[in-house]
Motif scaffolding. Structure first.
Motif, short mmCIF file in Angstrom:
data_model
loop_
_atom_site.label_atom_id
_atom_site.label_comp_id
_atom_site.label_asym_id
_atom_site.label_seq_id
_atom_site.Cartn_x
_atom_site.Cartn_y
_atom_site.Cartn_z
N ALA A 165 -5.66 -15.07 38.22
CA ALA A 165 -4.91 -16.28 37.53
C ALA A 165 -3.82 -15.61 36.36
O ALA A 165 -3.58 -15.95 35.27
CB ALA A 165 -5.84 -16.87 36.40
N ALA A 166 -2.80 -14.97 37.27
CA ALA A 166 -1.67 -14.50 36.44
C ALA A 166 -0.72 -15.65 36.20
O ALA A 166 -0.67 -16.64 36.91
CB ALA A 166 -0.85 -13.40 37.24
N HIS A 167 -0.13 -15.49 35.00
CA HIS A 167 1.15 -16.49 34.64
C HIS A 167 2.05 -16.32 35.81
O HIS A 167 2.19 -15.28 36.27
CB HIS A 167 1.44 -16.38 33.27
CG HIS A 167 0.65 -16.52 32.15
ND1 HIS A 167 -0.16 -17.94 31.99
CD2 HIS A 167 0.04 -15.78 31.26
CE1 HIS A 167 -1.10 -17.72 31.06
NE2 HIS A 167 -0.83 -16.47 30.43
N LYS A 168 2.76 -17.49 35.88
CA LYS A 168 4.02 -17.18 36.68
C LYS A 168 5.04 -16.30 35.76
O LYS A 168 5.15 -16.64 34.46
CB LYS A 168 4.60 -18.69 36.85
CG LYS A 168 5.57 -18.75 37.80
CD LYS A 168 6.29 -20.17 38.00
CE LYS A 168 7.38 -20.50 38.86
NZ LYS A 168 8.18 -19.07 39.19
N ASN A 169 5.64 -15.41 36.49
CA ASN A 169 6.88 -14.80 35.93
C ASN A 169 8.03 -15.45 35.41
O ASN A 169 8.06 -16.64 35.85
CB ASN A 169 7.25 -13.44 36.63
CG ASN A 169 7.78 -14.20 38.00
OD1 ASN A 169 8.48 -15.24 38.06
ND2 ASN A 169 7.79 -12.99 38.97
N ARG A 170 8.88 -15.01 34.49
CA ARG A 170 10.37 -15.44 34.33
C ARG A 170 11.40 -14.81 35.03
O ARG A 170 11.84 -13.94 34.38
CB ARG A 170 10.33 -15.55 32.80
CG ARG A 170 9.16 -16.28 32.21
CD ARG A 170 9.52 -16.46 30.49
NE ARG A 170 9.36 -15.14 29.74
CZ ARG A 170 8.26 -15.20 28.85
NH1 ARG A 170 7.56 -16.09 28.79
NH2 ARG A 170 8.06 -13.63 28.38
N PRO A 171 11.59 -15.28 36.12
CA PRO A 171 12.41 -14.43 37.09
C PRO A 171 13.74 -14.22 36.62
O PRO A 171 14.61 -13.45 37.05
CB PRO A 171 12.31 -15.19 38.45
CG PRO A 171 11.89 -16.55 38.11
CD PRO A 171 11.25 -16.57 36.89
N ALA A 172 14.31 -15.13 35.73
CA ALA A 172 15.90 -15.10 35.25
C ALA A 172 16.21 -13.88 35.06
O ALA A 172 17.26 -13.40 35.22
CB ALA A 172 16.09 -16.22 34.15
N GLN A 173 15.43 -12.96 34.29
CA GLN A 173 15.74 -11.85 33.37
C GLN A 173 15.25 -10.49 34.25
O GLN A 173 15.49 -9.64 33.82
CB GLN A 173 15.69 -11.81 32.08
CG GLN A 173 16.57 -12.85 31.46
CD GLN A 173 16.05 -12.93 29.98
OE1 GLN A 173 15.83 -11.83 29.34
NE2 GLN A 173 16.23 -14.15 29.32
#
Lengths: 240, 105
Positions: free
Chosen positions: A56-64
């Motif tokens: 149940a990992a959070h989604k990453n913030r891929p922008a950076q």
């Protein structure tokens, strides 16, 4: 990957009045395929592999987040002095919450690529296609692996916590930590699997990497560092 | 001096010390060596703001100052002003500030 010679096979046939406009282009994402191949290989070796979605990992913030692929080094970490062997999925959720949610210097995902619990299960952290955040200013080409417990001796470090644990150790309330046998064999097997996919030439504990000891770090603790030295001896890999 | 006046004087002095402490003490949180660290420092200028922000205080690779978001850059320049007395917001000054930040452990 620098050490791979990639070959593709195909076959075709000509048709009367055919033209290249009808050709179908198929792109192969080698990196995604490699990520999956690592997972498959771990399972094939009889080890338990838990993907991000399964803890149940959070989604990453891929922008950076930055791509990073030609990994040649492995950094071994312990989870910190507030950790002990326990339910790994919950521990990873806590770590990810803290790393992504903190008010200062927040990360865009959990920093480690893989985590190993005390029972030898391998957990996927940050997608291997992205650069980790585990060794300050030295993350390029480094795979970060965290062992989910505290491997620091009582009194290791220079702060108040170290003084308290030194005192507790001196009166017998705190024992020297040891790497559990299942975890020890699992990390050795996992490193050998990673070496099938990447040209790994170096393995080190977090504080062994350039610039880290100057900051006064204790990770991965003395017990963790003994494990790293054993791994170097058994694999022939170099120190950072 | 009568006791009531003494109590008032003590209260005023205590309040003054408390206000001075708040005005001149700051702290910054960092995440290094897998633990959250809180580092206190003496502010160069008085302000009621106590918590400051260092976007480089983690285990990631430092990005150049000119690649920080405007919000992060503003908060970092606040930190530079109050911790190191650097009031110049230009990139060069902030890079110099970054180099002055001591280790957090």
């Amino acid at each position: 990957m620098a050490d791979y010679r990639i070959e593709h096979w195909t076959s075709g046939q000509t048709t009367v009045d055919g033209d290249k406009g009808k050709a179908i282009s198929i792109s192969v994402n080698n990196r995604a395929a490699t990520r999956q191949a690592i997972i498959n290989r771990v399972r094939q070796a009889g080890m338990n592999f838990v993907e991000r979605s399964h803890w149940a990992a959070h989604k990453n913030r891929p922008a950076q987040m930055n791509d990073d692929w030609n990994c040649s080094k492995i950094a071994i970490h312990h989870a910190g002095r507030s950790f002990a062997c326990g339910p790994a999925a919950l521990q990873l959720q806590d770590i990810q919450d803290m790393q992504m949610g903190r008010s200062a210097a927040a990360s865009d995902d959990i920093g480690y690529h893989y985590a190993l619990d005390c029972f030898g299960s391998v957990f996927e952290g940050r997608d291997i296609r992205f650069k980790g955040e585990t060794v300050h200013n030295y993350n390029t080409g480094v795979i970060g692996i965290v062992l989910l417990e505290n491997l620091a001796d009582p009194g290791e470090g220079h702060d108040g916590v170290a003084k308290i644990t030194r005192f507790l150790g001196s009166i017998g309330f705190k024992q020297k930590p040891q790497v559990p046998e299942k975890q020890r064999s699992s990390v050795a097997a996992f490193i050998s699997i990673l070496r099938e996919f990447f040209y790994i030439n170096t393995i080190g504990g977090h504080r062994e990497f350039p610039g880290q000891l100057g900051e006064g770090k204790i990770c991965p603790g003395n017990a963790g560092l003994s494990l790293v030295r054993e791994l170097r001896q058994s694999t022939g890999l170099g120190a950072p | 001096m009568n006791p009531t006046r003494k109590r008032w004087l003590a209260a005023i002095i205590s309040a003054g010390i408390a206000i001075a402490t708040v005005c001149y003490t700051g702290y910054v949180k960092s995440y290094v060596d897998h633990e959250v660290q809180t580092t206190f420092f003496v502010k160069r200028y008085p302000t009621l703001q106590m918590e400051f922000y260092d976007p480089f205080a983690n285990e990631g690779d430092d990005s150049p100052v000119d690649q920080l978001s405007s919000a992060d850059r503003l908060r970092f320049s606040d930190y530079c002003k109050y911790r190191f007395g650097i009031v110049d917001f230009k990139t060069q000054a902030l890079e110099a500030c970054k180099a002055r930040v001591p280790g957090y452990l």
